[in-house]
Design a protein around this motif. Structure first.
Motif, mmCIF file in Angstrom:
data_model
loop_
_atom_site.group_PDB
_atom_site.id
_atom_site.type_symbol
_atom_site.label_atom_id
_atom_site.label_comp_id
_atom_site.label_asym_id
_atom_site.label_seq_id
_atom_site.Cartn_x
_atom_site.Cartn_y
_atom_site.Cartn_z
ATOM 1 N N LEU A 263 0.830 -1.210 0.000
ATOM 2 C CA LEU A 263 0.000 0.000 0.000
ATOM 3 C C LEU A 263 0.864 1.260 0.000
ATOM 4 C CD1 LEU A 263 -2.761 -0.894 2.634
ATOM 5 C CD2 LEU A 263 -3.008 -0.854 0.144
ATOM 6 N N ASP A 265 -0.713 4.359 0.435
ATOM 7 C CA ASP A 265 -1.386 5.129 1.476
ATOM 8 C C ASP A 265 -1.562 4.241 2.704
ATOM 9 O OD1 ASP A 265 -3.012 6.583 3.136
ATOM 10 O OD2 ASP A 265 -4.684 6.792 1.727
ATOM 11 N N LYS A 266 -0.734 4.488 3.710
ATOM 12 C CA LYS A 266 -0.785 3.662 4.910
ATOM 13 C C LYS A 266 -1.487 4.369 6.072
ATOM 14 C CE LYS A 266 3.009 0.405 4.098
ATOM 15 N NZ LYS A 266 3.228 0.638 2.673
ATOM 16 N N SER A 267 -2.398 5.274 5.744
ATOM 17 C CA SER A 267 -3.216 5.882 6.790
ATOM 18 C C SER A 267 -4.123 4.802 7.370
ATOM 19 C CB SER A 267 -4.066 7.022 6.220
ATOM 20 O OG SER A 267 -5.002 6.521 5.275
ATOM 21 N N ASN A 270 -7.355 4.043 5.407
ATOM 22 C CA ASN A 270 -7.162 3.340 4.135
ATOM 23 C C ASN A 270 -6.742 1.890 4.362
ATOM 24 O OD1 ASN A 270 -6.984 3.455 1.130
ATOM 25 N ND2 ASN A 270 -4.846 2.942 1.530
ATOM 26 N N LYS A 273 -9.727 -0.150 5.348
ATOM 27 C CA LYS A 273 -10.586 -0.388 4.188
ATOM 28 C C LYS A 273 -9.997 -1.449 3.266
ATOM 29 C CE LYS A 273 -12.661 2.020 0.224
ATOM 30 N NZ LYS A 273 -12.765 3.306 -0.504
ATOM 31 N N LYS A 274 -8.714 -1.312 2.947
ATOM 32 C CA LYS A 274 -8.073 -2.225 1.989
ATOM 33 C C LYS A 274 -7.893 -3.639 2.554
ATOM 34 C CE LYS A 274 -7.426 0.786 -1.352
ATOM 35 N NZ LYS A 274 -8.165 0.668 -2.623
#
Length: 333
Positions: A263, A265-267, A270, A273-274
């Motif tokens: 990933l 975006d490692k917020s 996110n 969600k992923k």
């Protein structure tokens, strides 16, 4: 669940269809709707002459149609419920002629579990036009904890994420089993309670310290001592901790960890969600990703596949306990 609420609401409001065809992989909701119809359309005095339970293995479509065409006795409706209707799958299309012109005073219910009608077939279209078709889909494992939370919210209870995950890891995706355990908890605990891991341990018998969730966490942290304590407990309680389930859950964890590494975006939002996990558990993945590089994760997944094969008796003479000990050693080193 919205379609289920709509079906129940329509029945309550007297908008009762002549056919309810309940089908799909998840039997829990099929039983729920069928039971509601069985318990609520007729009064107790009307049921004696006007409610019939049939079983697919014991009847033919012709016999069902013959019964459905009869008129009720001293009641506005008769209810016919065909349980285990999937046993009629070879001849189910013969219901099409009846579905095109169903008896308005009959409520005919099919519990067609683990199978479904082909939407392209005339029988599907005839039932959909004049009745209700409900497809009960199996939940994915990562959806079950949220389902537990919603069910409990509806009963005015809360549940901690860890407690919900313990139930999922112990009971899998079988909603009927989970529902039975939730009923036990809500019968014991007062409304407005937040159900904790301790409640699960005390009332259901799942250890809050020695379970697959805690093993996964210990491995992610590279906490060798804790991980070994857990697998020792597993070896002493093999019935409640089957190796095949442990391997499956660890494989899911490391597969998710591989996805995490990829990933950009490692917020937290996110990642949740992923990966399809509760945001409460994201820190576990962040720490595990530091301890296991992407190549090490890929290697671990290969180790898990090898252990899975051995656990099924292929190419190994080891006990289940020894297979797990060897697997843990290779993962942690």
């Amino acid at each position: 669940m919205n379609q289920i609420k709509a079906i129940v609401s329509d029945i309550k409001n007297g908008q009762i269809k002549p056919i309810y065809f309940l089908m799909g992989e998840e039997p829990y909701y099929i039983d729920k709707i069928s039971d509601y119809i069985e318990n609520n359309i007729l009064s107790e005095s009307e049921k004696g002459f006007n409610q019939v339970i049939m079983y697919g293995r014991d009847v033919s479509i012709d016999e069902i149609i013959s019964s459905a065409k009869r008129y009720p006795m001293m009641a506005e409706k008769q209810v016919i419920i065909v349980k285990e209707a999937q046993d009629l799958s070879r001849t189910i299309e013969k219901i099409e002629s009846y579905a095109q012109n169903p008896q308005p005073t009959t409520v005919l219910v099919f519990n067609y579990k683990y199978k479904k009608l082909d939407k392209r077939k005339k029988v599907y279209k005839a039932i959909a036009k004049n009745g209700v078709i409900y497809e009960s889909k199996k939940l994915y494992e990562n959806q079950v904890a949220d389902w537990i939370r919603k069910v409990l919210n509806g009963k005015k209870y809360q549940i901690e994420p860890k407690a919900a995950q313990m139930l999922v890891e112990f009971l899998g995706t079988d909603l009927s089993k989970i529902s039975n355990e939730l009923d036990k908890l809500t019968a014991i605990l007062p409304a407005q309670t937040t159900i904790t891991a301790t409640h699960i341990e005390e009332n259901i018998g799942i250890s809050k310290d020695f379970n697959n969730f805690e093993l996964r966490k210990a491995i992610g942290q590279k906490n060798t001592l804790k991980a070994n304590r857990i697998i020792t407990y597993f070896s002493q309680n093999p019935k409640n901790n089957p190796l095949v389930m442990t391997i499956s859950l660890l494989n899911s964890f490391f597969t998710q960890l591989l996805l995490y590494h990829g990933l950009r975006d490692k917020s937290k939002a996110n990642v949740a969600k992923k990966l399809g996990v509760n945001i409460y558990f994201i820190d576990d993945y962040v720490l595990a990703a530091r301890n296991y590089s992407m190549p090490k994760v890929a290697q671990t997944i290969a180790l898990l596949r090898d252990a899975d094969i051995k656990s099924k008796g292929v190419g190994a003479n080891q006990t289940q306990s020894d297979i797990l000990k060897e697997l843990l050693f290779k993962i942690l080193h």
